[in-house]
Design a protein around this motif. Structure first.
Motif, short mmCIF file in Angstrom:
data_model
loop_
_atom_site.label_atom_id
_atom_site.label_comp_id
_atom_site.label_asym_id
_atom_site.label_seq_id
_atom_site.Cartn_x
_atom_site.Cartn_y
_atom_site.Cartn_z
N LYS A 1 0.78 8.34 15.28
CA LYS A 1 2.23 8.14 15.30
C LYS A 1 2.78 8.04 13.88
O LYS A 1 2.05 7.94 12.91
CB LYS A 1 2.57 6.89 16.10
CG LYS A 1 1.97 5.63 15.55
CD LYS A 1 2.31 4.46 16.43
CE LYS A 1 1.66 3.20 15.85
NZ LYS A 1 2.00 2.03 16.58
N ASP A 2 4.07 8.07 13.73
CA ASP A 2 4.78 7.91 12.45
C ASP A 2 4.44 9.01 11.45
O ASP A 2 4.38 8.76 10.25
CB ASP A 2 4.49 6.54 11.83
CG ASP A 2 4.89 5.39 12.73
OD1 ASP A 2 5.89 5.53 13.46
OD2 ASP A 2 4.20 4.36 12.72
N ASN A 3 4.23 10.25 11.90
CA ASN A 3 3.93 11.38 11.02
C ASN A 3 2.71 11.16 10.14
O ASN A 3 2.65 11.62 9.01
CB ASN A 3 5.14 11.73 10.13
CG ASN A 3 6.29 12.27 10.94
OD1 ASN A 3 6.08 12.98 11.91
ND2 ASN A 3 7.50 11.92 10.56
N GLY B 1 -9.18 9.40 4.77
CA GLY B 1 -7.88 8.85 4.42
C GLY B 1 -6.81 9.40 5.33
O GLY B 1 -7.11 9.91 6.42
N ALA B 2 -5.57 9.31 4.89
CA ALA B 2 -4.46 9.76 5.73
C ALA B 2 -3.38 10.42 4.89
O ALA B 2 -3.28 10.20 3.67
CB ALA B 2 -3.88 8.58 6.49
N PHE B 3 -2.61 11.24 5.57
CA PHE B 3 -1.42 11.88 5.01
C PHE B 3 -0.21 11.40 5.80
O PHE B 3 -0.29 11.24 7.02
CB PHE B 3 -1.50 13.40 5.14
CG PHE B 3 -2.60 14.04 4.35
CD1 PHE B 3 -2.40 14.40 3.02
CD2 PHE B 3 -3.83 14.28 4.92
CE1 PHE B 3 -3.40 15.00 2.29
CE2 PHE B 3 -4.85 14.88 4.20
CZ PHE B 3 -4.63 15.24 2.88
N LYS B 4 0.89 11.17 5.10
CA LYS B 4 2.14 10.85 5.78
C LYS B 4 3.18 11.82 5.23
O LYS B 4 3.39 11.89 4.02
CB LYS B 4 2.57 9.41 5.49
CG LYS B 4 3.83 9.00 6.23
CD LYS B 4 4.14 7.53 6.02
CE LYS B 4 5.37 7.14 6.81
NZ LYS B 4 5.67 5.71 6.62
N ASN B 5 3.79 12.58 6.13
CA ASN B 5 4.76 13.61 5.74
C ASN B 5 4.16 14.56 4.70
O ASN B 5 4.83 14.96 3.75
CB ASN B 5 6.05 12.97 5.22
CG ASN B 5 6.74 12.12 6.27
OD1 ASN B 5 6.78 12.49 7.44
ND2 ASN B 5 7.24 10.97 5.88
N GLY C 1 -1.84 5.54 2.10
CA GLY C 1 -2.77 4.52 2.55
C GLY C 1 -4.09 4.58 1.80
O GLY C 1 -4.19 5.16 0.72
N GLU C 2 -5.11 3.97 2.38
CA GLU C 2 -6.42 3.89 1.73
C GLU C 2 -7.21 5.18 1.91
O GLU C 2 -7.27 5.73 3.01
CB GLU C 2 -7.22 2.72 2.33
CG GLU C 2 -8.56 2.53 1.66
CD GLU C 2 -9.32 1.35 2.23
OE1 GLU C 2 -9.22 0.25 1.65
OE2 GLU C 2 -10.00 1.54 3.26
N TRP C 3 -7.82 5.63 0.82
CA TRP C 3 -8.74 6.77 0.83
C TRP C 3 -10.08 6.27 0.31
O TRP C 3 -10.15 5.57 -0.71
CB TRP C 3 -8.23 7.89 -0.08
CG TRP C 3 -7.23 8.75 0.61
CD1 TRP C 3 -5.91 8.49 0.81
CD2 TRP C 3 -7.47 10.01 1.23
NE1 TRP C 3 -5.31 9.51 1.51
CE2 TRP C 3 -6.26 10.45 1.78
CE3 TRP C 3 -8.61 10.80 1.38
CZ2 TRP C 3 -6.12 11.66 2.47
CZ3 TRP C 3 -8.48 12.01 2.05
CH2 TRP C 3 -7.26 12.43 2.59
N GLU D 1 -5.78 3.84 -3.23
CA GLU D 1 -4.61 3.51 -2.41
C GLU D 1 -3.43 4.38 -2.85
O GLU D 1 -3.17 4.52 -4.05
CB GLU D 1 -4.27 2.03 -2.58
CG GLU D 1 -3.21 1.52 -1.65
CD GLU D 1 -3.70 1.30 -0.23
OE1 GLU D 1 -2.88 1.43 0.69
OE2 GLU D 1 -4.89 1.02 -0.04
N TYR D 2 -2.75 4.95 -1.86
CA TYR D 2 -1.58 5.79 -2.12
C TYR D 2 -0.39 5.30 -1.31
O TYR D 2 -0.57 4.75 -0.22
CB TYR D 2 -1.84 7.24 -1.72
CG TYR D 2 -2.85 7.96 -2.56
CD1 TYR D 2 -2.47 8.67 -3.70
CD2 TYR D 2 -4.20 7.95 -2.22
CE1 TYR D 2 -3.39 9.35 -4.47
CE2 TYR D 2 -5.13 8.62 -2.99
CZ TYR D 2 -4.72 9.31 -4.11
OH TYR D 2 -5.65 9.99 -4.88
N ASN D 3 0.80 5.54 -1.82
CA ASN D 3 2.03 5.28 -1.08
C ASN D 3 2.92 6.51 -1.25
O ASN D 3 3.47 6.73 -2.32
CB ASN D 3 2.74 4.03 -1.59
CG ASN D 3 3.94 3.68 -0.75
OD1 ASN D 3 4.19 4.28 0.30
ND2 ASN D 3 4.72 2.71 -1.20
N ASN D 4 3.00 7.31 -0.18
CA ASN D 4 3.76 8.57 -0.22
C ASN D 4 3.39 9.45 -1.40
O ASN D 4 4.24 9.96 -2.12
CB ASN D 4 5.26 8.30 -0.22
CG ASN D 4 5.78 8.05 1.17
OD1 ASN D 4 5.24 8.57 2.14
ND2 ASN D 4 6.82 7.25 1.28
N GLY D 5 2.09 9.59 -1.65
CA GLY D 5 1.58 10.46 -2.71
C GLY D 5 1.43 9.80 -4.07
O GLY D 5 0.80 10.35 -4.96
#
Length: 115
Positions: A29-31, A48-52, A57-59, A73-77
């Motif tokens: 959920k949440d792209n 890890g994860a991709f958002k949009n 998040g954590e890799w 750790e990433y926040n929108n790239g």
């Protein structure tokens, strides 16, 4: 007939091995898309994860033997938070704020205290 059985067995094992090295992507959920990448030997390389479409998040990265070598750790790239990088002799901690390094710490293996 035996040649065909051997050929089919080889073909199936090649397909299985090839699928082990392809990234595994799982939409949530949440792209957010969870991603797992593999080394050629089938061991997990990164998770890890991709958002949009951006790292989020954590890799966690692993070497070919399955040993953890990095946590990021990433926040929108953008690189954020504490990153940990392991090698044979040390642990490096890199602190990021808004994609910029704000501090670096290094611990040598000999300095580790054990009970």
């Amino acid at each position: 007939m035996k040649k065909y059985i051997v050929l089919v067995a080889v073909f199936v094992s090649v397909i299985t091995f090839a699928n082990e090295t392809k990234p595994k992507l799982e939409a949530t959920k949440d792209n957010i898309v969870k991603a797992t990448y593999y080394h050629e030997n089938g061991q997990v390389q990164q998770q890890g994860a991709f958002k949009n479409g951006k790292l989020h998040g954590e890799w966690v990265s692993y070497d070919e033997n399955g040993n953890k070598i990095a946590i990021a750790e990433y926040n929108n790239g953008a690189k954020v938070g504490k990153w940990f990088l392991w090698n044979d002799s040390s642990l490096n901690e890199v602190d990021y704020t808004a994609n910029k390094i704000v501090a670096v710490k290094n611990w040598k293996k000999e300095a580790v205290v054990t009970n």
